[in-house]
Design a protein around this motif. Structure first.
Motif, PDB file in Angstrom:
ATOM      1  N   ILE A 372       0.879  -1.178   0.000  1.00 54.79           N
ATOM      2  CA  ILE A 372       0.000   0.000   0.000  1.00 54.79           C
ATOM      3  C   ILE A 372       0.906   1.214   0.000  1.00 54.79           C
ATOM      4  CG2 ILE A 372      -1.862   1.212   1.192  1.00 54.79           C
ATOM      5  CD1 ILE A 372      -2.658  -1.422   2.473  1.00 54.79           C
ATOM      6  N   SER A 373       0.763   2.064  -0.976  1.00 54.56           N
ATOM      7  CA  SER A 373       1.664   3.212  -1.118  1.00 54.56           C
ATOM      8  C   SER A 373       1.148   4.456  -0.409  1.00 54.56           C
ATOM      9  CB  SER A 373       1.900   3.526  -2.594  1.00 54.56           C
ATOM     10  OG  SER A 373       0.669   3.855  -3.220  1.00 54.56           O
ATOM     11  N   ALA A 374      -0.177   4.669  -0.375  1.00 54.96           N
ATOM     12  CA  ALA A 374      -0.692   5.906   0.222  1.00 54.96           C
ATOM     13  C   ALA A 374      -2.173   5.759   0.569  1.00 54.96           C
ATOM     14  CB  ALA A 374      -0.505   7.084  -0.740  1.00 54.96           C
ATOM     15  N   LEU A 375      -2.610   6.626   1.509  1.00 58.10           N
ATOM     16  CA  LEU A 375      -4.028   6.781   1.819  1.00 58.10           C
ATOM     17  C   LEU A 375      -4.469   8.152   1.351  1.00 58.10           C
ATOM     18  CD1 LEU A 375      -4.621   5.357   5.429  1.00 58.10           C
ATOM     19  CD2 LEU A 375      -5.345   4.389   3.240  1.00 58.10           C
ATOM     20  N   GLN A 376      -5.580   8.197   0.668  1.00 59.58           N
ATOM     21  CA  GLN A 376      -6.140   9.475   0.219  1.00 59.58           C
ATOM     22  C   GLN A 376      -7.309   9.831   1.140  1.00 59.58           C
ATOM     23  OE1 GLN A 376      -8.390  10.059  -3.637  1.00 59.58           O
ATOM     24  NE2 GLN A 376      -6.386  10.938  -4.226  1.00 59.58           N
ATOM     25  N   ILE A 377      -7.200  11.006   1.836  1.00 64.80           N
ATOM     26  CA  ILE A 377      -8.188  11.371   2.856  1.00 64.80           C
ATOM     27  C   ILE A 377      -8.654  12.811   2.668  1.00 64.80           C
ATOM     28  CG2 ILE A 377      -7.095   9.795   4.511  1.00 64.80           C
ATOM     29  CD1 ILE A 377      -6.070  12.390   5.948  1.00 64.80           C
ATOM     30  N   LEU A 378      -9.780  13.130   3.326  1.00 65.93           N
ATOM     31  CA  LEU A 378     -10.258  14.499   3.516  1.00 65.93           C
ATOM     32  C   LEU A 378     -10.169  14.818   5.007  1.00 65.93           C
ATOM     33  CD1 LEU A 378     -13.460  14.664   1.257  1.00 65.93           C
ATOM     34  CD2 LEU A 378     -11.230  15.683   0.791  1.00 65.93           C
ATOM     35  N   ARG A 379      -9.612  15.990   5.308  1.00 66.77           N
ATOM     36  CA  ARG A 379      -9.493  16.412   6.711  1.00 66.77           C
ATOM     37  C   ARG A 379     -10.323  17.686   6.909  1.00 66.77           C
ATOM     38  NH1 ARG A 379      -3.905  18.334   9.766  1.00 66.77           N
ATOM     39  NH2 ARG A 379      -4.905  19.059  11.698  1.00 66.77           N
ATOM     40  N   ASP A 380     -11.342  17.540   7.715  1.00 69.90           N
ATOM     41  CA  ASP A 380     -12.258  18.666   7.948  1.00 69.90           C
ATOM     42  C   ASP A 380     -12.735  19.245   6.621  1.00 69.90           C
ATOM     43  OD1 ASP A 380     -11.983  18.385  10.705  1.00 69.90           O
ATOM     44  OD2 ASP A 380     -10.252  19.726  10.769  1.00 69.90           O
ATOM     45  N   ASP A 381     -13.110  18.327   5.732  1.00 68.72           N
ATOM     46  CA  ASP A 381     -13.630  18.658   4.396  1.00 68.72           C
ATOM     47  C   ASP A 381     -12.618  19.382   3.518  1.00 68.72           C
ATOM     48  OD1 ASP A 381     -16.093  17.513   5.005  1.00 68.72           O
ATOM     49  OD2 ASP A 381     -16.837  19.375   5.897  1.00 68.72           O
ATOM     50  N   GLU A 382     -11.360  19.312   3.872  1.00 69.36           N
ATOM     51  CA  GLU A 382     -10.306  19.893   3.052  1.00 69.36           C
ATOM     52  C   GLU A 382      -9.484  18.762   2.418  1.00 69.36           C
ATOM     53  OE1 GLU A 382      -7.940  22.472   5.418  1.00 69.36           O
ATOM     54  OE2 GLU A 382      -9.522  23.973   5.698  1.00 69.36           O
ATOM     55  N   GLY A 383      -8.964  19.020   1.276  1.00 68.48           N
ATOM     56  CA  GLY A 383      -8.148  18.010   0.595  1.00 68.48           C
ATOM     57  C   GLY A 383      -8.625  17.753  -0.819  1.00 68.48           C
ATOM     58  N   ILE A 440     -12.983   1.822  12.614  1.00 66.56           N
ATOM     59  CA  ILE A 440     -12.523   1.228  11.354  1.00 66.56           C
ATOM     60  C   ILE A 440     -13.357   1.820  10.223  1.00 66.56           C
ATOM     61  CG2 ILE A 440     -12.263  -0.889  10.007  1.00 66.56           C
ATOM     62  CD1 ILE A 440     -11.978  -2.411  12.616  1.00 66.56           C
ATOM     63  N   ARG A 441     -12.702   2.176   9.150  1.00 64.80           N
ATOM     64  CA  ARG A 441     -13.398   2.700   7.993  1.00 64.80           C
ATOM     65  C   ARG A 441     -12.914   1.994   6.719  1.00 64.80           C
ATOM     66  NH1 ARG A 441     -16.138   4.165  11.334  1.00 64.80           N
ATOM     67  NH2 ARG A 441     -17.029   6.226  11.784  1.00 64.80           N
ATOM     68  N   ARG A 442     -13.870   1.814   5.831  1.00 67.96           N
ATOM     69  CA  ARG A 442     -13.534   1.236   4.525  1.00 67.96           C
ATOM     70  C   ARG A 442     -13.255   2.356   3.529  1.00 67.96           C
ATOM     71  NH1 ARG A 442     -14.525  -4.076   3.572  1.00 67.96           N
ATOM     72  NH2 ARG A 442     -15.600  -5.249   5.225  1.00 67.96           N
ATOM     73  N   PRO A 443     -12.243   2.198   2.681  1.00 74.23           N
ATOM     74  CA  PRO A 443     -12.031   3.204   1.633  1.00 74.23           C
ATOM     75  C   PRO A 443     -13.258   3.294   0.730  1.00 74.23           C
ATOM     76  CG  PRO A 443     -10.115   1.786   1.861  1.00 74.23           C
ATOM     77  CD  PRO A 443     -11.207   1.161   2.691  1.00 74.23           C
ATOM     78  N   ASN A 444     -13.517   4.490   0.237  1.00 72.69           N
ATOM     79  CA  ASN A 444     -14.632   4.780  -0.664  1.00 72.69           C
ATOM     80  C   ASN A 444     -15.993   4.700   0.021  1.00 72.69           C
ATOM     81  OD1 ASN A 444     -12.854   5.028  -2.927  1.00 72.69           O
ATOM     82  ND2 ASN A 444     -12.810   2.775  -3.085  1.00 72.69           N
ATOM     83  N   SER A 445     -16.014   4.463   1.321  1.00 75.95           N
ATOM     84  CA  SER A 445     -17.307   4.443   2.008  1.00 75.95           C
ATOM     85  C   SER A 445     -17.852   5.850   2.250  1.00 75.95           C
ATOM     86  CB  SER A 445     -17.191   3.710   3.346  1.00 75.95           C
ATOM     87  OG  SER A 445     -16.345   4.441   4.233  1.00 75.95           O
ATOM     88  N   LYS A 446     -16.961   6.863   2.238  1.00 69.42           N
ATOM     89  CA  LYS A 446     -17.323   8.263   2.464  1.00 69.42           C
ATOM     90  C   LYS A 446     -17.992   8.480   3.818  1.00 69.42           C
ATOM     91  CE  LYS A 446     -17.842   9.297  -2.472  1.00 69.42           C
ATOM     92  NZ  LYS A 446     -18.711   9.861  -3.531  1.00 69.42           N
ATOM     93  N   LEU A 447     -17.745   7.563   4.743  1.00 76.16           N
ATOM     94  CA  LEU A 447     -18.297   7.687   6.089  1.00 76.16           C
ATOM     95  C   LEU A 447     -17.285   8.388   6.974  1.00 76.16           C
ATOM     96  CD1 LEU A 447     -20.604   6.950   8.044  1.00 76.16           C
ATOM     97  CD2 LEU A 447     -19.385   4.806   8.524  1.00 76.16           C
TER      98      LEU A 447
END
Length: 546
Positions: A372-383, A440-447
């Motif tokens: 796994i090379s990277a995680l793509q996230i939003l932080r406080d709706d920024e990113g 725990i969160r799943r990628p692409n779940s947008k939760l």
């Protein structure tokens, strides 16, 4: 050359197909000329020998004895003697040089030497599987250190000095292969080919005594050698008849098989040598969405390694994804790859997986690993922000990757933040600033998940594909060699059987031998001889004798 008449009066109902037989009159005349020629040669040889003896006696009787006052030899005579001595020395040297190849062939074709060579090659191959191949010198310095030698003497000096770190391209291994190949060729030339030449000759036995000396022998009273030839031909024998003599054989392919086995082994060794000295190897881990050029990854293995035009091909990783068992364990991983030429044109595209590689222009791309090379996230709706993932040490074969999102004052010597761990691409485990599990969160779940006032949304887990690239020009040759080896090994089990027969009056004397089927051959011959009809008509017997 005569041929058996399918409409013979006494036994025409047994003939299945024509039997080709050398003609008697021309061959008989040739034999008569040969006998007279041989007698003339013998007579001339005897006459020549007698003349030499008589001349020698005359020379002894008329021998000249030089007195003390006899004139000495002249300088010209000395020069002639020296020249003749030099010529004799040169002729002796030439005879010696002619004998050398035969002696060398005799040594190389020695069975004990060949067995020793094969044993040595097998031992080095086994050693090459024990010693790690292609590592850096520091690895061997540490593992085979002089402070703790293996077996009390084996250190890194042996490994690096003899080239055991690249065993299959080392000079000692390739030298043994060359020596073994020379032994196989010498054995084929000095032993196998002469055996085949002898086996292909039509060898008639013209006396009953010679036939009765064979491994199998029998006699058929009141029988015809022609009827025997028809029976043998129906059993698959090649039959030849000259007057009252018969010769038959079958299974000649079994004589050629050892030559084929030797050639197959030579093909395997040639292919293995080409693979060891003319290949390229390389490995790379590429994140999804990035590119690499094949030539930048492939490294030469031996001195015969030559790059091709396909090395300029660019590989783009379109997508990397994994399949999972119901338990959540990884079952398979896939890479969707596109290949582009120098003009940017896509030349091929394929989704590869373990045991399903991509092949292009002699280059094979294998799916071997993942990360796994990277995680793509939003932080406080920024990113979105890409957080690089790093592999973590973990007991066993399982993988674990982690990343860290700083929170608060990043200039503080004690930076705190949110930790994120992942075993695969389907779930991310999050911990707060104190290291406590929060969810725990799943990628692409947008939760979203709230951690001490910071809202985090995991958009995607970007995987990296581990690829191995190689070129191996010797593989087709090795495969062809193994195929030929299996085929010729099976053919070598075919027995080469020979049968001789002679019409001795009203009796047919039969003899034969086989190189392998020592038990089955007599049984087969007894069955065939039982089928030979008895000739009752006296006129037929007289016709056979005449």
């Amino acid at each position: 050359m005569e041929s058996l008449n399918p409409t013979s009066t006494s036994h025409h109902h047994r003939l299945q197909s024509p039997l080709f037989i050398p003609s008697t009159p021309p061959l008989q005349s040739i034999f008569n000329i040969k006998r007279s020629f041989n007698r003339r040669i013998v007579c001339e040889l005897k006459t020549t020998q007698n003349d030499k003896k008589n001349k020698k006696k005359k020379l002894v009787q008329n021998k000249i004895v030089l007195s003390e006052g006899a004139p000495s030899l002249s300088e010209d005579d000395d020069g002639n003697l020296e020249a003749s001595a030099e010529k004799s020395e040169q002729s002796s040297l030439l005879r010696l040089l002619k004998r050398v190849p035969k002696r060398v062939l005799g040594v190389l074709s020695n069975l004990s030497l060949a067995i020793a060579e094969m044993g040595s090659v097998a031992a080095l191959m086994a050693l090459g599987t024990v010693i790690e191949q292609g590592e850096t010198p520091d690895f061997y310095f540490e593992k085979y250190s002089e402070e703790n030698p293996v077996f009390g003497f084996f250190t890194w000096r042996w490994v690096l000095g003899l080239g055991f770190d690249h065993m299959f391209s080392s000079p000692i291994f390739l030298g043994l292969l060359v020596l073994l190949a020379a032994s196989l060729m010498a054995c084929t030339y000095t032993t196998q080919i002469p055996l085949v030449k002898v086996a292909r000759r039509w060898n008639y036995l013209n006396t009953s005594e010679a036939i009765r000396k064979q491994e199998f022998n029998d006699s058929l009273p009141r029988a015809s050698v022609r009827d025997l030839g028809v029976i043998l031909m129906g059993a698959g024998y090649e039959v030849f008849l000259k007057g009252p003599s018969l010769y038959a054989f079958k299974g000649l392919a079994g004589r050629f098989a050892p030559i084929g086995v030797h050639l197959a082994m030579l093909l395997i060794m040639a292919g293995g040598t080409l693979s060891a000295t003319g290949s390229f190897r390389g490995s790379v881990t590429v994140p999804q969405g990035l590119n690499f050029v094949m030539g930048d990854v492939l490294n030469p293995i031996g001195f015969l390694s030559t790059p091709t035009q396909e090395f300029n091909t660019e590989v783009h990783v379109n997508r990397f994804y994994m399949d999972y068992y119901d338990s959540g364990e990884v079952s398979q991983f896939h890479s969707d790859l596109s290949l582009f030429d120098l003009n940017g044109k896509e030349v091929t595209r394929k989704t590869i997986s373990v045991n399903d590689p991509l092949r292009y222009g002699g280059i094979t791309i294998y799916q071997t690993d993942w990360s796994i090379s990277a995680l793509q996230i939003l932080r406080d709706d920024e990113g979105p922000f890409n957080l690089p993932m790093a592999p973590l040490k973990f007991s066993g074969d399982k993988k674990l990757f982690g990343t860290f999102l700083p929170v608060g004052n990043t200039d503080s010597p004690t930076v705190k933040g949110i930790s994120m761990l992942a075993r695969d691409l389907q779930s991310i485990v999050l911990y707060d600033q104190e290291g406590k599990f929060v969810g725990i969160r799943r990628p692409n779940s947008k939760l979203p998940i709230d951690i001490n006032g910071t809202k985090i949304i995991i958009l995607d887990a970007i995987g990296s594909t581990g690829l191995d690239l190689k070129t191996d020009p010797g593989v087709p040759i090795v495969y062809a060699g193994f195929g030929a080896l299996m085929l010729t090994t099976c053919i070598s089990f075919l027995s080469h059987s020979q049968v001789w027969a002679l019409q001795d009056g009203t009796t047919v004397v039969v003899g034969g031998k086989s190189n392998r089927a020592k038990i089955e051959f007599p049984e087969e011959m007894n069955r065939l001889l039982d089928r030979v009809p008895e000739v009752v008509d006296k006129s037929s017997l007289n016709a056979i004798n005449n």
